[in-house]
Design an enzyme around this catalytic site. Structure first.
Site, PDB file in Angstrom:
ATOM      1  N   GLY A  14      63.893  68.869  64.112  1.00  0.00           N
ATOM      2  CA  GLY A  14      63.113  70.013  63.848  1.00  0.00           C
ATOM      3  C   GLY A  14      61.558  69.661  64.306  1.00  0.00           C
ATOM      4  N   ARG A  76      68.117  69.773  68.505  1.00  0.00           N
ATOM      5  CA  ARG A  76      69.175  68.751  67.584  1.00  0.00           C
ATOM      6  C   ARG A  76      70.338  68.032  68.205  1.00  0.00           C
ATOM      7  NH1 ARG A  76      66.668  68.780  62.565  1.00  0.00           N
ATOM      8  NH2 ARG A  76      65.794  70.683  61.694  1.00  0.00           N
ATOM      9  N   ASP A 107      64.563  61.395  59.799  1.00  0.00           N
ATOM     10  CA  ASP A 107      65.514  60.419  59.739  1.00  0.00           C
ATOM     11  C   ASP A 107      66.609  60.417  60.599  1.00  0.00           C
ATOM     12  OD1 ASP A 107      66.150  62.927  58.288  1.00  0.00           O
ATOM     13  OD2 ASP A 107      67.719  61.981  57.278  1.00  0.00           O
ATOM     14  N   THR A 129      57.872  64.726  59.812  1.00  0.00           N
ATOM     15  CA  THR A 129      58.699  65.814  59.297  1.00  0.00           C
ATOM     16  C   THR A 129      57.968  66.514  58.166  1.00  0.00           C
ATOM     17  OG1 THR A 129      60.594  66.371  57.703  1.00  0.00           O
ATOM     18  CG2 THR A 129      59.776  64.106  57.813  1.00  0.00           C
ATOM     19  N   ASP A 131      59.151  67.361  55.526  1.00  0.00           N
ATOM     20  CA  ASP A 131      59.899  67.040  54.439  1.00  0.00           C
ATOM     21  C   ASP A 131      59.303  65.919  53.578  1.00  0.00           C
ATOM     22  OD1 ASP A 131      61.447  69.080  55.036  1.00  0.00           O
ATOM     23  OD2 ASP A 131      63.120  68.027  55.653  1.00  0.00           O
ATOM     24  N   ASP A 133      59.994  62.906  53.586  1.00  0.00           N
ATOM     25  CA  ASP A 133      61.165  61.898  52.749  1.00  0.00           C
ATOM     26  C   ASP A 133      61.393  60.666  53.338  1.00  0.00           C
ATOM     27  OD1 ASP A 133      62.314  63.007  55.119  1.00  0.00           O
ATOM     28  OD2 ASP A 133      63.955  63.969  54.054  1.00  0.00           O
ATOM     29  N   ARG A 175      64.834  70.097  52.648  1.00  0.00           N
ATOM     30  CA  ARG A 175      66.210  69.835  52.745  1.00  0.00           C
ATOM     31  C   ARG A 175      66.751  69.172  51.362  1.00  0.00           C
ATOM     32  NH1 ARG A 175      68.767  69.692  57.632  1.00  0.00           N
ATOM     33  NH2 ARG A 175      66.898  68.713  58.949  1.00  0.00           N
TER      34      ARG A 175
END
Ligand code: F6P
Length: 347
Positions: A14, A76, A107, A129, A131, A133, A175
């Site tokens: 993404g 992706r 990741d 990202t 995110d 994470d 996510r």
């Protein structure tokens, strides 16, 4: 490992704000400082598998530091999911004389980067990202921008919630982790924040809202992370629209499952806004531009120095190289201290 003379660079997975700044960081440092050539690979791993490349010089990256998205494109697709690993990218590597690859990704992308490094291709990873994470780095670029956008959106939603005496559920991305939800919820003064790291107790949320309303505040904001899972008693699971090309769940819409439950428990009119890709698009914050540029420049330094199987990471204020194996070993969630601070202000 020998010093690299030609570096390939790709962005995969993404997109996020700051990718263009990061590519510019790689190219600027490689070309200007080290006199090394850079080959841009289009649309992530897809371009590496199918030979879609273009040369990148200093001119190719002028004027892009503040532009959102990635001008190289992304996808992706993945050499280990849709190809035979190194064998499916070898022809592009050899045809372009690439002797080191800078892979900018989240990741999933970094896991494939590690496998390529293990198969013998010199690879340096860069974490990106919204995110936030990736455990091996204090922060990823893209996160700051996403939090800023989500916070502004919640601030706006709060004024219309107040006018109409409504409960508003604002669903944000992330996510499986609740970083964007916790940061934006805390920053915007949310009345409850639901994240995947903490079991959902809908009765507790309802009570927070009832208490707030009893104290004379007739509107409320609940921030919901897209990856929140409902307890079995409420139907279980989250909300998905199948799997993406990589095999990840396409999340989105769990707030629509929660809203009628909360409305029933509280009697307050409850509406939903899903922020979705708004959080990933548009211009990066100054912080993300700086961090992304530093990550890109450090990646170029490491690649030129012949390092491989590593990822650039921020530790405190320093950029360091960490083993890719460590970087992908763990996905980092929101800890109790941060969530506890946000929880202090619920209701
Ligand atoms: O990993 C970044 C992210 O934006 C997640 O927060 C979200 O679940 C996912 O990507 C959405 O991906 P896509 O744009 O492929 O639907």
């Amino acid at each position: 490992m020998a010093a690299a003379r030609v570096i390939g660079v790709l962005t995969a997975g993404g997109d996020c704000p700051g990718l263009n700044a990061c590519i510019r960081g790689v190219v600027g440092r490689a070309v200007q400082t080290h006199g090394v050539e850079v080959v841009g690979i289009e649309n992530g791993w897809e371009g590496l598998m199918h030979g879609h490349t273009r040369p990148l010089d200093r001119n190719a990256v002028r004027g892009i530091v503040g532009r959102g998205g990635t001008f190289l494109g992304t996808s992706r697709l993945d050499p280990y999911v849709h190809g035979d690993g190194y064998a499916s990218v070898r022809h592009t590597i050899e045809a372009n004389g690439i002797d080191a690859l800078v892979v900018i990704g989240g990741d999933g992308t970094l896991r494939s980067a590690l496998r390529l490094a293990e198969e013998g291709l010199p690879v340096v990873g860069v974490p990106k990202t919204i995110d936030n994470d990736i455990a091996a780095t204090d922060v990823t670029f893209g996160f700051d921008t996403a939090v800023q956008i989500a916070t502004e959106a919640i601030d706006r939603i709060a004024t219309t919630a107040e006018s109409h005496n409504r409960v508003m559920l604002v669903e944000v991305m992330g996510r499986t982790k609740g970083w964007i939800a916790t940061y934006s919820g805390l920053a915007a003064g949310a009345d409850a924040i639901l994240i995947p790291e903490v079991d959902v107790n809908i009765e507790e949320v309802a009570e927070v809202l009832r208490t707030r309303h009893r104290h004379g505040h007739s509107y409320s904001i609940v921030v919901v992370a897209e990856g929140v899972r409902l307890p079995e008693g409420l139907g279980g699971g989250t909300a998905t629209q199948g799997l993406d090309a990589f095999g990840f769940e396409r999340l989105g819409g769990v707030a629509y499952r929660l809203a009628p439950l909360l409305e029933q428990l509280t009697g307050f009119e409850t509406r939903v806004t899903v922020l979705g890709h708004l959080q990933r698009g548009g211009t990066p914050t100054a912080n993300d531009r700086v961090l992304a540029t530093r990550f890109g420049a450090a990646a170029a330094d490491f690649a030129v120095a012949g390092r491989s199987g590593i990822m650039v990471a921020l530790r405190g204020t320093e950029l360091v190289a960490v083993p890719l194996a460590d970087a992908v070993a763990e996905i980092r969630g929101v800890g109790p201290e941060l969530y506890g601070v946000a929880r202090t202000f619920f209701g």
